[in-house]
Design a protein around this motif. Structure first.
Motif, PDB file in Angstrom:
ATOM      1  N   ARG A  72     -70.746  -9.006  52.523  1.00 28.70           N
ATOM      2  CA  ARG A  72     -69.487  -8.577  53.109  1.00 28.70           C
ATOM      3  C   ARG A  72     -68.324  -9.311  52.444  1.00 28.70           C
ATOM      4  O   ARG A  72     -68.470 -10.448  51.993  1.00 28.70           O
ATOM      5  CB  ARG A  72     -69.508  -8.818  54.618  1.00 28.70           C
ATOM      6  N   ARG A  87     -65.317  -1.434  52.395  1.00 29.45           N
ATOM      7  CA  ARG A  87     -66.425  -2.372  52.534  1.00 29.45           C
ATOM      8  C   ARG A  87     -66.275  -3.178  53.816  1.00 29.45           C
ATOM      9  O   ARG A  87     -65.168  -3.457  54.267  1.00 29.45           O
ATOM     10  CB  ARG A  87     -66.495  -3.299  51.318  1.00 29.45           C
ATOM     11  N   GLN A  88     -67.399  -3.555  54.370  1.00 27.77           N
ATOM     12  CA  GLN A  88     -67.382  -4.320  55.607  1.00 27.77           C
ATOM     13  C   GLN A  88     -66.839  -5.716  55.350  1.00 27.77           C
ATOM     14  O   GLN A  88     -67.198  -6.371  54.376  1.00 27.77           O
ATOM     15  CB  GLN A  88     -68.789  -4.407  56.183  1.00 27.77           C
ATOM     16  N   SER A  90     -66.019  -9.703  56.755  1.00 28.45           N
ATOM     17  CA  SER A  90     -66.536 -10.713  57.675  1.00 28.45           C
ATOM     18  C   SER A  90     -66.145 -12.095  57.162  1.00 28.45           C
ATOM     19  O   SER A  90     -66.033 -12.310  55.947  1.00 28.45           O
ATOM     20  CB  SER A  90     -68.062 -10.625  57.780  1.00 28.45           C
TER      21      SER A  90
END
Length: 511
Positions: A72, A87-88, A90
């Protein structure tokens, strides 16, 4: 899934390459003669109590960890590009990716890439930074994510207490941890820990030149390439404190309640930082509130000061800028670099010295837009690059370049060789057909030349492959020989020397 399909999948996984790193084993892929491993943790997740703290070692794992997908990306404003897949994000983002033509004891040179993005956007998952094409030339390429924006480059250390510590230069500390991971693990991926070249573009290049002024980086890198580095955009603790106070004000947090920053959602911090960046660019053109800081600890002095006195790491350096850097910021309407006549004039007035106030007269046609943008290019990138090359060349081998290549369409649009234009050629990434019309063949040849020179530098510390001409001479303050990348490369002595002399030896002081 049938038993047969399960068996076939298991057999396919068994064929994938497995490498043992210090924390545990990882399984990647073998893709067209290159081994690729993605999303390998190089530090523990910097979450909870570790938010705003330096990175900690990754936790070991049992078994074989899948390393076929990118990790991520760091929290950041959402970037929307046509055709791009989001895109994720985090805070658990500290991962590396490795591209290598060989595994095991191959002792290949290593190139470690720091992505750009003005210290608040970007990631190693950008398709532009695919290291496969460079790896096929015989080097191990490492890319990685690091903390950016308020979580990585907003200095809150002045608010620390004995019970609640906020560390400075957290993004730079992440980069040091990634380099330490390379030193400890890269042999298993075919690389040599004794031949590591650190390279980056834009803020990534600023991180590279800051790393040269970071004593604890000694031994972790053996060469550096800085592409369009904002070398001078490293700020004092006082300037960093003002930015931090404004940030707290955006969140309605008092200075005695800074601990609340560890409890807020990352998205709230990102939103406040985005507004702060816009505000700062309007009030103080030429500066951004998220950047490295001279903290007296990790970064004891300004990189340009360290280079001038011989206190920077004495490693070979390739450094350069693009002819029309500021045009990208004008095109994107990005406030990071002043991109209007009004903003450029405000920047000059902020500098305030008689020498600075006299500068516009050296740019023919000022205050018209294009002369103003040339001044912005010089202020942000070209002159800091010249000052860095001049200082570093007295203590270590240094090569300077200017990137001037632009396809006909880019020239017709008066965009030229804008910021980032060299990146597709360094990585060998495909350029959209419409942007390369009339220059596809010459662009491919330029890609071959740039990659050959970058790889030669990584291999032997000299960007001159055997039998490649013209010879790229070292930079010095007498001849100031500079390599110009263009349709036909050339060597120029002291390009735009009149402007260089007008700027003097360092009148920018955004500190």
């Amino acid at each position: 899934m049938s038993a047969t399909e399960t068996a076939l999948r298991s057999a396919a996984e068994e064929q994938r390459p497995v490498v043992a790193t210090v924390p545990g084993r990882v399984r990647g892929v073998h893709d067209d003669d290159v081994y690729v491993f993605r999303g390998i943790p190089y530090a523990a997740p910097p979450v909870g109590a570790l938010r705003f703290r330096g990175p900690r070692p990754p936790e070991p794992w049992d078994g074989i960890r899948d390393a076929t997908s990118f990790g991520r990306i760091a929290p950041q404003p959402i970037q929307v590009f046509p055709g791009a897949q989001p895109r994720q994000m985090s805070e658990d983002c500290l991962t590396v990716n490795v591209y290598t033509p060989e595994l095991g004891a191959a002792d290949l040179p290593v190139m470690v890439w720091i992505h750009g993005g003005a210290y608040y956007v970007g990631s190693s998952a950008d398709p532009l930074y695919d290291g496969s094409r460079l790896a096929r030339r015989g080097v191990v390429v490492v890319t990685f994510n690091y903390r950016i924006g308020p979580l990585g480059y907003l200095d809150l250390s002045s608010f620390s207490t004995a019970d609640d510590v906020f560390e400075s230069n957290v993004g730079q500390r992440d980069q040091l941890a990634a380099l330490a991971w390379v030193r400890e693990n890269i042999r298993e991926f075919g690389g040599s820990p004794d031949r590591v070249t650190l390279f980056g573009e834009s803020s990534g290049a600023g991180a590279v030149t800051t790393m040269l002024a970071t004593p604890s980086a000694e031994g972790l890198l053996h060469g550096a390439i800085a592409q369009s580095s904002p070398v001078g955009s490293v700020y004092s603790p006082e300037t960093a404190r003002i930015a931090a106070e404004r940030f707290l004000g955006r969140l309605d947090i008092t200075q005695d309640a800074v601990h609340r920053l560890r409890l807020l959602p990352a998205g709230s911090l990102i939103e406040a930082c985005s507004r702060l960046i816009v505000d700062t660019s309007a009030l103080e053109p030429g500066t951004i509130p998220v950047a490295p800081v001279v903290d007296g600890d990790l970064v004891p002095e300004y990189p340009l000061t360290a280079m001038a006195r011989g206190g920077a790491l004495h490693v070979p350096l390739v450094i350069g800028s693009n002819r029309n850097e500021a045009m990208l910021f004008r095109l994107l309407r990005s406030p990071i670099v002043p991109n209007s006549s009004k903003a450029v004039q405000l920047m000059v007035e902020r500098l305030g010295t008689p020498e600075a106030l006299a500068l516009p007269s050296e740019y023919r046609g000022y205050p018209r837009l294009h002369p103003a943008l040339s001044l912005a290019t010089d202020a942000a990138f070209r002159m800091p690059t010249v000052w860095a090359a001049s200082a570093h060349s007295k203590y270590a081998p240094t090569w300077a370049y200017e990137f001037d290549f632009a396809p006909p369409l880019m020239k017709a649009a008066r965009l030229g060789a804008m910021h980032g234009a060299e990146l597709p050629h360094v990585f060998g990434a495909p350029v959209p057909r419409v942007l390369s019309l009339g220059a596809r063949a010459s662009g491919r040849r330029l890609t071959d030349r740039m990659q050959s020179r970058w790889v030669s530098f990584a291999e032997v510390g000299d960007p001159n492959p055997i039998r490649m001409s013209p010879v790229w001479p070292r930079y010095d303050t007498q001849s100031r020989l500079t390599y110009v990348f263009d349709t036909k490369d050339r060597v120029v002595s002291d390009p735009q020397g009149d402007l260089r002399r007008a700027w003097g030896d360092g009148i920018i002081a955004f500190r």
